[in-house]
Design an enzyme around this catalytic site. Structure first.
Site, mmCIF file in Angstrom:
data_model
loop_
_atom_site.group_PDB
_atom_site.id
_atom_site.type_symbol
_atom_site.label_atom_id
_atom_site.label_comp_id
_atom_site.label_asym_id
_atom_site.label_seq_id
_atom_site.Cartn_x
_atom_site.Cartn_y
_atom_site.Cartn_z
ATOM 1 N N SER A 293 -24.088 18.300 37.590
ATOM 2 C CA SER A 293 -25.348 18.662 38.070
ATOM 3 C C SER A 293 -26.187 18.574 37.050
ATOM 4 O O SER A 293 -25.929 18.844 35.866
ATOM 5 C CB SER A 293 -25.437 20.195 39.137
ATOM 6 N N TYR B 183 -23.086 28.945 39.419
ATOM 7 C CA TYR B 183 -23.152 27.739 39.547
ATOM 8 C C TYR B 183 -23.373 26.879 38.338
ATOM 9 O O TYR B 183 -22.589 25.980 37.803
ATOM 10 C CB TYR B 183 -24.096 27.343 40.751
HETATM 11 N N1 LIG Z 1 -27.273 18.415 46.830
HETATM 12 C C1 LIG Z 1 -27.602 18.410 45.729
HETATM 13 O O1 LIG Z 1 -28.491 19.014 45.449
HETATM 14 C C2 LIG Z 1 -26.606 18.399 44.509
HETATM 15 C C3 LIG Z 1 -27.108 18.432 42.986
HETATM 16 C C4 LIG Z 1 -26.326 18.188 41.847
HETATM 17 C C5 LIG Z 1 -25.149 18.345 42.254
HETATM 18 N N2 LIG Z 1 -24.313 18.410 43.547
HETATM 19 C C6 LIG Z 1 -22.961 18.354 43.677
HETATM 20 O O2 LIG Z 1 -22.563 17.322 44.417
HETATM 21 C C7 LIG Z 1 -21.305 17.542 44.738
HETATM 22 C C8 LIG Z 1 -21.528 17.026 46.343
HETATM 23 O O3 LIG Z 1 -22.432 17.872 46.941
HETATM 24 P P1 LIG Z 1 -23.280 17.397 48.261
HETATM 25 O O4 LIG Z 1 -24.709 17.335 47.848
HETATM 26 O O5 LIG Z 1 -22.797 16.061 49.013
HETATM 27 O O6 LIG Z 1 -22.998 18.648 49.479
HETATM 28 P P2 LIG Z 1 -22.363 18.731 50.872
HETATM 29 O O7 LIG Z 1 -22.072 20.340 51.054
HETATM 30 O O8 LIG Z 1 -22.834 17.924 51.709
HETATM 31 O O9 LIG Z 1 -20.689 18.286 50.324
HETATM 32 C C9 LIG Z 1 -19.975 18.897 49.618
HETATM 33 C C10 LIG Z 1 -18.383 18.738 50.333
HETATM 34 O O10 LIG Z 1 -17.474 19.166 49.606
HETATM 35 C C11 LIG Z 1 -16.580 20.228 50.395
HETATM 36 N N3 LIG Z 1 -15.891 21.126 49.787
HETATM 37 C C12 LIG Z 1 -16.590 22.282 49.416
HETATM 38 N N4 LIG Z 1 -15.785 22.994 49.034
HETATM 39 C C13 LIG Z 1 -14.479 22.505 49.146
HETATM 40 C C14 LIG Z 1 -13.199 22.864 48.729
HETATM 41 N N5 LIG Z 1 -12.957 24.214 48.059
HETATM 42 N N6 LIG Z 1 -12.383 21.836 48.768
HETATM 43 C C15 LIG Z 1 -12.299 20.700 49.469
HETATM 44 N N7 LIG Z 1 -13.676 20.415 49.821
HETATM 45 C C16 LIG Z 1 -14.700 21.405 49.513
HETATM 46 C C17 LIG Z 1 -17.486 20.241 51.678
HETATM 47 O O11 LIG Z 1 -16.829 20.574 52.880
HETATM 48 C C18 LIG Z 1 -18.346 19.287 51.619
HETATM 49 O O12 LIG Z 1 -18.076 18.086 52.452
HETATM 50 C C19 LIG Z 1 -21.071 18.813 44.642
HETATM 51 O O13 LIG Z 1 -20.333 19.098 43.587
HETATM 52 C C20 LIG Z 1 -22.409 19.623 44.062
HETATM 53 O O14 LIG Z 1 -22.431 20.738 43.528
HETATM 54 C C21 LIG Z 1 -25.202 18.440 44.643
#
Ligand SMILES: NC(=O)c1ccc[n+]([C@@H]2O[C@H](COP(=O)([O-])OP(=O)(O)OC[C@H]3O[C@@H](n4cnc5c(N)ncnc54)[C@H](O)[C@@H]3O)[C@@H](O)[C@H]2O)c1
Length: 278
Positions: A155, A168
């Protein structure tokens, strides 16, 4: 026309929705078969709904509609044995492994002075230990394939800090150390390891009542909408947009997974509309 990852197999964690589903569809469109895992149930310290079995089924349907194969399983990143089992089953069915997208993650918030122990632990176990679990389970398969590419999702908060997200920030900085050490240890096997650093992405992790409360505590609840929140998200970035799309992150994953990046390893690639310039 040959796809950019034609004939390869990609393991994607957190693939039921959001960025993970987008990565699955992007890599499938470019010729890869997919091994998809997701927790598809709730973690109590997470203040918004995680994915459901229906979400994972929808990813399966959409990948199959592209004419690619997909093996999907429910698995929790925190449980190494379950994750390894799911990956081993997928490789047994699809024949090999070339690409890892360690994407699964959670979000929660609180000051470090007050954060409950369990909230800290769930964050580290999922966002940091979970990424290591995915890498560890994949290494023997990538070695058997003669090389490969791992992309760990960090991130902008893996490169900078922000108040109220210390657990985080710590986990996502930890992913950088994990990535760099894996890149060193696996280079002799021609396994490349890189991290990507998204700014806010337009997914359910951002668009939920808990995140809106963090960004707009001054607004009454019924006035916290995409429209009213957009300028506050935009203030974090340099380009005049509030958030990037999942496809923007998938394009970076595709590049790092493909042979176009064959000599790129150990890098931290921001896809952040300039947020880390600030
Ligand atoms: N959305 C943002 O703004 C953002 C920004 C920077 C980084 N990220 C990172 O991107 C990645 C994807 O996030 P996203 O935005 O698609 O959010 P999201 O919540 O839509 O997707 C995350 C997925 O991970 C799954 N998950 C969570 N905990 C889990 C576990 N213990 N075991 C297996 N699966 C698990 C959830 O069920 C979900 O389907 C994450 O690592 C998040 O930290 C997101």
């Amino acid at each position: 026309m040959t796809g950019r990852v034609e004939g390869k197999v990609a393991f994607i964690t957190g693939a039921a929705r959001g960025q993970g589903r987008s990565h699955a569809l992007t890599l499938a469109r470019e010729g890869a078969d997919i091994i998809a895992v997701d927790i598809t149930k709730q973690i109590d310290s997470v203040p918004y709904a995680l994915a459901t079995p229906d979400d994972l089924a929808e990813t399966v349907k959409q990948v199959e509609a592209l004419g690619r194969r997909i093996v999907a399983a429910q698995a929790d990143m925190r449980d190494y044995d379950a994750l390894k089992q799911a990956l081993d089953d997928g490789v047994a069915q699809l024949g090999r492994l070339d690409i890892v997208s360690a994407n699964a993650g959670i979000f929660s918030y609180g000051t470090l002075a007050e954060l409950p122990e369990q909230t800290w632990q769930d964050m580290i176990d999922t966002n940091l230990t979970g990424a290591w679990h995915a890498a560890k389970a994949a290494i023997p398969h990538l070695r058997a394939a003669g090389g490969g590419s791992m992309i760990l999702t960090s991130s902008t908060m893996g490169l900078m800090a922000i108040s109220n997200l210390g657990h985080y920030v710590a986990a996502k900085h930890g992913v950088v150390g994990l990535m760099r050490t894996l890149a060193l240890e696996l280079a002799p096997d021609f396994i490349r390891v890189n991290s990507i650093h998204p700014a806010s992405v337009d997914t359910d992790m951002v668009h939920n009542a808990a995140m809106y409360a963090l960004f707009a505590p001054d607004l009454p609840e019924d006035q916290r909408t995409r429209q009213t929140l957009a300028p506050r998200f935009q203030a974090l970035e340099v380009l005049p947009i509030p958030w990037v799309e999942p496809a923007d992150i998938s394009n970076a994953v595709l590049f790092l997974a493909s042979d176009e990046a064959r000599y790129i390893t150990g890098i931290t690639l921001p896809v952040d509309a300039g947020a880390t310039l600030k």
